[in-house]
Design a protein around this motif. Structure first.
Motif, PDB file in Angstrom:
ATOM      1  N   LYS A  83       0.833  -1.210   0.000  1.00 50.32           N
ATOM      2  CA  LYS A  83       0.000   0.000   0.000  1.00 50.32           C
ATOM      3  C   LYS A  83       0.867   1.259   0.000  1.00 50.32           C
ATOM      4  O   LYS A  83       1.924   1.269   0.631  1.00 50.32           O
ATOM      5  CB  LYS A  83      -0.885   0.011   1.253  1.00 50.32           C
ATOM      6  CG  LYS A  83      -1.829  -1.178   1.317  1.00 50.32           C
ATOM      7  CD  LYS A  83      -2.667  -1.148   2.575  1.00 50.32           C
ATOM      8  CE  LYS A  83      -3.579  -2.380   2.626  1.00 50.32           C
ATOM      9  NZ  LYS A  83      -4.372  -2.422   3.857  1.00 50.32           N
TER      10      LYS A  83
ATOM     11  N   ASP B 107     -10.999   8.525 -12.513  1.00 52.33           N
ATOM     12  CA  ASP B 107     -12.306   7.859 -12.614  1.00 52.33           C
ATOM     13  C   ASP B 107     -12.593   7.534 -14.085  1.00 52.33           C
ATOM     14  O   ASP B 107     -11.876   7.959 -14.981  1.00 52.33           O
ATOM     15  CB  ASP B 107     -13.390   8.805 -12.067  1.00 52.33           C
ATOM     16  CG  ASP B 107     -14.595   8.039 -11.575  1.00 52.33           C
ATOM     17  OD1 ASP B 107     -14.716   6.830 -11.880  1.00 52.33           O
ATOM     18  OD2 ASP B 107     -15.433   8.661 -10.886  1.00 52.33           O
TER      19      ASP B 107
ATOM     20  N   GLU C 141       0.012  -2.185  -4.760  1.00 48.07           N
ATOM     21  CA  GLU C 141      -1.284  -2.695  -5.229  1.00 48.07           C
ATOM     22  C   GLU C 141      -2.451  -1.776  -4.867  1.00 48.07           C
ATOM     23  O   GLU C 141      -3.516  -1.845  -5.453  1.00 48.07           O
ATOM     24  CB  GLU C 141      -1.540  -4.082  -4.608  1.00 48.07           C
ATOM     25  CG  GLU C 141      -0.555  -5.125  -5.104  1.00 48.07           C
ATOM     26  CD  GLU C 141      -0.476  -6.339  -4.211  1.00 48.07           C
ATOM     27  OE1 GLU C 141      -1.356  -6.526  -3.335  1.00 48.07           O
ATOM     28  OE2 GLU C 141       0.489  -7.103  -4.371  1.00 48.07           O
ATOM     29  N   GLN C 142      -2.274  -0.967  -3.832  1.00 50.55           N
ATOM     30  CA  GLN C 142      -3.365  -0.056  -3.452  1.00 50.55           C
ATOM     31  C   GLN C 142      -2.802   1.323  -3.118  1.00 50.55           C
ATOM     32  O   GLN C 142      -1.825   1.437  -2.359  1.00 50.55           O
ATOM     33  CB  GLN C 142      -4.122  -0.590  -2.229  1.00 50.55           C
ATOM     34  CG  GLN C 142      -5.296   0.320  -1.882  1.00 50.55           C
ATOM     35  CD  GLN C 142      -6.105  -0.153  -0.685  1.00 50.55           C
ATOM     36  OE1 GLN C 142      -5.613  -0.906   0.150  1.00 50.55           O
ATOM     37  NE2 GLN C 142      -7.337   0.308  -0.598  1.00 50.55           N
TER      38      GLN C 142
ATOM     39  N   ASN D  53      -8.178   2.461 -15.047  1.00 55.65           N
ATOM     40  CA  ASN D  53      -7.961   1.127 -14.450  1.00 55.65           C
ATOM     41  C   ASN D  53      -6.552   0.968 -13.910  1.00 55.65           C
ATOM     42  O   ASN D  53      -6.112  -0.148 -13.671  1.00 55.65           O
ATOM     43  CB  ASN D  53      -8.182   0.046 -15.520  1.00 55.65           C
ATOM     44  CG  ASN D  53      -9.645  -0.057 -15.881  1.00 55.65           C
ATOM     45  OD1 ASN D  53     -10.489   0.005 -15.002  1.00 55.65           O
ATOM     46  ND2 ASN D  53      -9.934  -0.171 -17.162  1.00 55.65           N
TER      47      ASN D  53
ATOM     48  N   VAL E 207      -4.914   1.456 -11.083  1.00 54.68           N
ATOM     49  CA  VAL E 207      -4.660   0.803  -9.786  1.00 54.68           C
ATOM     50  C   VAL E 207      -5.882   1.036  -8.901  1.00 54.68           C
ATOM     51  O   VAL E 207      -6.697   1.926  -9.163  1.00 54.68           O
ATOM     52  CB  VAL E 207      -3.367   1.405  -9.151  1.00 54.68           C
ATOM     53  CG1 VAL E 207      -3.557   2.819  -8.705  1.00 54.68           C
ATOM     54  CG2 VAL E 207      -2.831   0.551  -8.002  1.00 54.68           C
ATOM     55  N   ASN E 208      -5.988   0.246  -7.862  1.00 56.18           N
ATOM     56  CA  ASN E 208      -7.042   0.426  -6.876  1.00 56.18           C
ATOM     57  C   ASN E 208      -6.705   1.672  -6.029  1.00 56.18           C
ATOM     58  O   ASN E 208      -5.707   1.681  -5.319  1.00 56.18           O
ATOM     59  CB  ASN E 208      -7.077  -0.868  -6.041  1.00 56.18           C
ATOM     60  CG  ASN E 208      -7.940  -0.777  -4.820  1.00 56.18           C
ATOM     61  OD1 ASN E 208      -8.706   0.174  -4.654  1.00 56.18           O
ATOM     62  ND2 ASN E 208      -7.816  -1.768  -3.949  1.00 56.18           N
TER      63      ASN E 208
ATOM     64  N   CYS F  39      -8.097   4.576  -3.232  1.00 56.78           N
ATOM     65  CA  CYS F  39      -9.163   5.105  -2.373  1.00 56.78           C
ATOM     66  C   CYS F  39      -8.738   6.482  -1.869  1.00 56.78           C
ATOM     67  O   CYS F  39      -7.551   6.816  -1.850  1.00 56.78           O
ATOM     68  CB  CYS F  39      -9.529   4.149  -1.255  1.00 56.78           C
ATOM     69  SG  CYS F  39      -8.248   3.877  -0.094  1.00 56.78           S
TER      70      CYS F  39
END
Ligand code: G1P
Length: 286
Positions: A5, A68, A50-51, A94, A96-97, A99
């Motif tokens: 992360k 987005d 990965e995040q 798309n 990466v993940n 938040c």
């Protein structure tokens, strides 16, 4: 444990770039052909992250929109037969993940990291400050993750700074372990040159162990009344070894107009499409 992360902090006011940043996030300024924030996100991905946890603030929603999906834009590009552009737009959404956490008060870098505590939980993680753009063969963050994997300690990125510039950086007191690798003996946030423990300045890349969160929670506001990550690292140092890595690569501080211009010119000159024409133009100009 693998570093999966990364926190990317994008909540600052961008005061060094006013008035440009009055109504637009500094992280969305273009650097050649991509916004600054994309360099940090791509460096994280290319280092195995990965995040991404992006810390934003009021007025920063352009960043969220950027990563987005935009069905309208995709529709228009599809209708026009712009296949390549369409693919690039889809790739961007798309990447990466990601938040997002909004920092509601500008209480400093340490606070920005602390508010991601629940999402990071109990694992080592990276922090990237997107103002610091690092042009390197191996991504700077990857170089640091390699040091973390060897040593199992927090790792701070450092580079030599000129004596008059110590007031702009966190500065470490180093003990050399091997070529470009140090044990940190102490840290000071933006010391005056005569008080600086060395000329090794902290650059905006960190690998941190989760114990940093307790240290941050116990750290009172420091310089300019903000919770300083450097102060929390000094606190962590009482319990744990911290390493510093003098990464290989060229760093640009794009948080100021002059640093941003230097980065723009340097990276544009390396770009196969723009570089040759720009070189000729600069020659003519000079
Ligand atoms: C922050 C840190 C500082 C570090 C710098 C690197 O300062 O507090 O220790 O040297 O990033 O860019 P800022 O530039 O956010 O004031």
């Amino acid at each position: 444990m693998k570093v999966r992360k990364a926190i990317i902090t994008a909540a600052g006011w961008g005061t060094r770039f006013l008035p440009v940043t009055r109504s637009q996030p500094k992280e969305m300024l273009p650097l050649v052909n991509r916004p600054l924030i994309q360099y940090a996100v791509e460096e994280a991905i290319n280092s195995g992250i990965e995040q991404v946890i992006l810390i934003t603030a009021m007025g920063k929603h352009a960043i969220e929109d950027y990563f987005d999906r935009s069905f309208e834009l995709e529709y228009v590009l599809e209708q026009k037969g712009e296949t390549e552009l369409l693919q690039e737009m889809r790739r961007l959404s798309n990447l990466v993940n990601i938040c997002y956490i909004r920092q509601k008060e500008q209480l400093g870098l340490g606070h920005a990291v602390l508010i991601a505590r629940d999402i990071i939980a109990d694992e080592p993680f990276a922090v990237l400050l997107p103002d610091d753009i690092i042009d390197s063969r191996v991504p700077a963050l990857k170089q640091m993750i390699e040091v973390y994997e060897q040593r199992g300690t927090s790792v701070i990125a450092v580079e030599r700074v000129s004596p008059q510039d110590t007031v702009k950086y966190g500065i470490i007191e180093p003990k050399e372990i091997s070529h470009r690798l140090y044990q940190v003996l102490s840290l000071a946030e933006k010391p005056e040159p005569q008080e600086a423990p060395s000329d090794l300045g902290i650059v905006g890349r960190y690998i941190l162990v989760p114990e940093i969160f307790d240290a941050l929670a116990a750290t009172p506001p420091g310089r300019i009344k903000e919770i300083q990550l450097t102060d929390a690292l000094q606190r962590l140092l009482k319990q744990q070894v911290i390493s510093a890595c003098e990464f290989e690569g060229v760093r640009y501080d794009t948080g100021t107009p002059s640093g941003w211009l230097e980065a723009t010119i340097a990276l544009a000159l390396k770009d196969p499409d723009i570089g040759p024409g720009l070189r000729q133009y600069l020659r003519r100009l000079l």
